[in-house]
Design an enzyme around this catalytic site. Sequence first.
Site, PDB file in Angstrom:
ATOM      1  N   GLU A  37     -37.824  83.103  54.084  1.00 26.39           N
ATOM      2  CA  GLU A  37     -38.109  84.177  54.510  1.00 26.39           C
ATOM      3  C   GLU A  37     -39.505  84.463  55.078  1.00 26.39           C
ATOM      4  O   GLU A  37     -39.669  85.027  56.662  1.00 26.39           O
ATOM      5  CB  GLU A  37     -37.824  85.706  53.628  1.00 26.39           C
ATOM      6  CG  GLU A  37     -37.830  86.419  54.455  1.00 26.39           C
ATOM      7  CD  GLU A  37     -35.919  86.609  55.182  1.00 26.39           C
ATOM      8  OE1 GLU A  37     -37.005  87.675  56.471  1.00 26.39           O
ATOM      9  OE2 GLU A  37     -35.399  86.254  54.637  1.00 26.39           O
ATOM     10  N   HIS A  51     -33.898  82.001  61.975  1.00 24.55           N
ATOM     11  CA  HIS A  51     -33.318  81.534  60.601  1.00 24.55           C
ATOM     12  C   HIS A  51     -32.109  80.409  61.565  1.00 24.55           C
ATOM     13  O   HIS A  51     -31.964  79.965  60.188  1.00 24.55           O
ATOM     14  CB  HIS A  51     -32.326  83.118  60.257  1.00 24.55           C
ATOM     15  CG  HIS A  51     -33.065  83.467  58.782  1.00 24.55           C
ATOM     16  ND1 HIS A  51     -33.886  82.778  57.987  1.00 24.55           N
ATOM     17  CD2 HIS A  51     -33.367  85.117  58.405  1.00 24.55           C
ATOM     18  CE1 HIS A  51     -34.412  84.166  57.157  1.00 24.55           C
ATOM     19  NE2 HIS A  51     -34.125  84.898  57.726  1.00 24.55           N
ATOM     20  N   HIS A 106     -36.591  87.636  64.471  1.00 17.67           N
ATOM     21  CA  HIS A 106     -36.564  87.035  63.142  1.00 17.67           C
ATOM     22  C   HIS A 106     -35.123  86.175  62.083  1.00 17.67           C
ATOM     23  O   HIS A 106     -35.041  85.079  62.022  1.00 17.67           O
ATOM     24  CB  HIS A 106     -36.710  87.831  62.595  1.00 17.67           C
ATOM     25  CG  HIS A 106     -36.570  87.788  61.059  1.00 17.67           C
ATOM     26  ND1 HIS A 106     -37.630  87.224  60.215  1.00 17.67           N
ATOM     27  CD2 HIS A 106     -35.544  88.109  59.324  1.00 17.67           C
ATOM     28  CE1 HIS A 106     -37.255  87.138  58.862  1.00 17.67           C
ATOM     29  NE2 HIS A 106     -36.062  87.496  58.256  1.00 17.67           N
ATOM     30  N   GLU A 107     -33.810  86.956  62.917  1.00 19.82           N
ATOM     31  CA  GLU A 107     -32.688  85.808  62.722  1.00 19.82           C
ATOM     32  C   GLU A 107     -32.161  85.050  63.724  1.00 19.82           C
ATOM     33  O   GLU A 107     -31.814  84.334  62.664  1.00 19.82           O
ATOM     34  CB  GLU A 107     -31.315  87.331  62.684  1.00 19.82           C
ATOM     35  CG  GLU A 107     -31.874  88.835  62.376  1.00 19.82           C
ATOM     36  CD  GLU A 107     -31.806  88.645  61.150  1.00 19.82           C
ATOM     37  OE1 GLU A 107     -31.359  87.453  59.816  1.00 19.82           O
ATOM     38  OE2 GLU A 107     -32.894  89.389  60.002  1.00 19.82           O
TER      39      GLU A 107
END
Length: 305
Positions: free
Chosen positions: A234, A156, A152-153
């Site tokens: 997100e 980003h 997930h990071e």
Amino acid sequence: MKGSFAKRITLFVLTNLAVVAMLAIVGRIIGVENLMVRQGVNLNLPGLLIMAAVMGFGGSIISLLLSKPMAKWSTGAQVIQQPRSEAEQWLLETVRRLARDAGIGMPDVAIYDSPDMNAFATGANRNSALVAVSTGLLHGMRRDEVEAVLGHEVAHVANGDMVTLTLLQGVLNTFVIFLSRVVGFFVDRFLSRSEDGEESGGTGPAYFITSLVLQIVFGIGASIIVAWYSRRREFRADDGGAQLVDPSAMARALDRLRMQQGEPAMLPSNMQAFGIRGGGMMALFSSHPPLELRIQRLVDGSWKR
């Protein structure tokens, strides 16, 4: 993860506001704002817009450049130079693999001491970013779940979220500064009319007080736009992370975080389309959609659409 992007955005916005305020003070001291008014009567709109853009984008760009050191300073994150344990070695290898799969350069990998299960990524360059995880995350989740959080990071970073946020914040800063000063000019001009009806002013106390108050008011409106953007990004980071790792592992990781934070299991059906929790106006300032909605997208596969 919920709270990670929120903290990055909060830190970014606060740094941005501080830099913009500093630039405004410097501009006032050296008389830049006075140059925006010709002979105290006519407003130099092109010059004002240029000044607003310089201040607005200057604040956001400086905030972006400071994002990595500020994030490390605020959390106490320690970058792993040489792995001191098997867990640190696994962490480095996992981030390296995910970064390669996402097509970005190897980020710095750091650990910070916190009982909360969380992680964050930041940096001005997608090929020179920072990914940090809390000790609570490493100790409180299974490795496949930690891998999902890392995915997930990394997503980003790969999506360029901080850079896009910088551009968005720069545009918003520009219009906040510009509009607050235009309105302040006309308020001051109206209040400083002489008895014979001649108009003067544009740089008096009313101008500075009005422009300051309106900059705060317009800034609040801009923060609502930033929060909306954050919620959209997100979801996109969830989608990118799901492509890098097992979506079910990410759903389990988010569910652990939901239980840690005590959120309910299901969002009311009439709010699901908006991705924000009920709570009046404060919901507009939420940087994250509810965890249960994010989990639902991963479980039912709607993130693929």
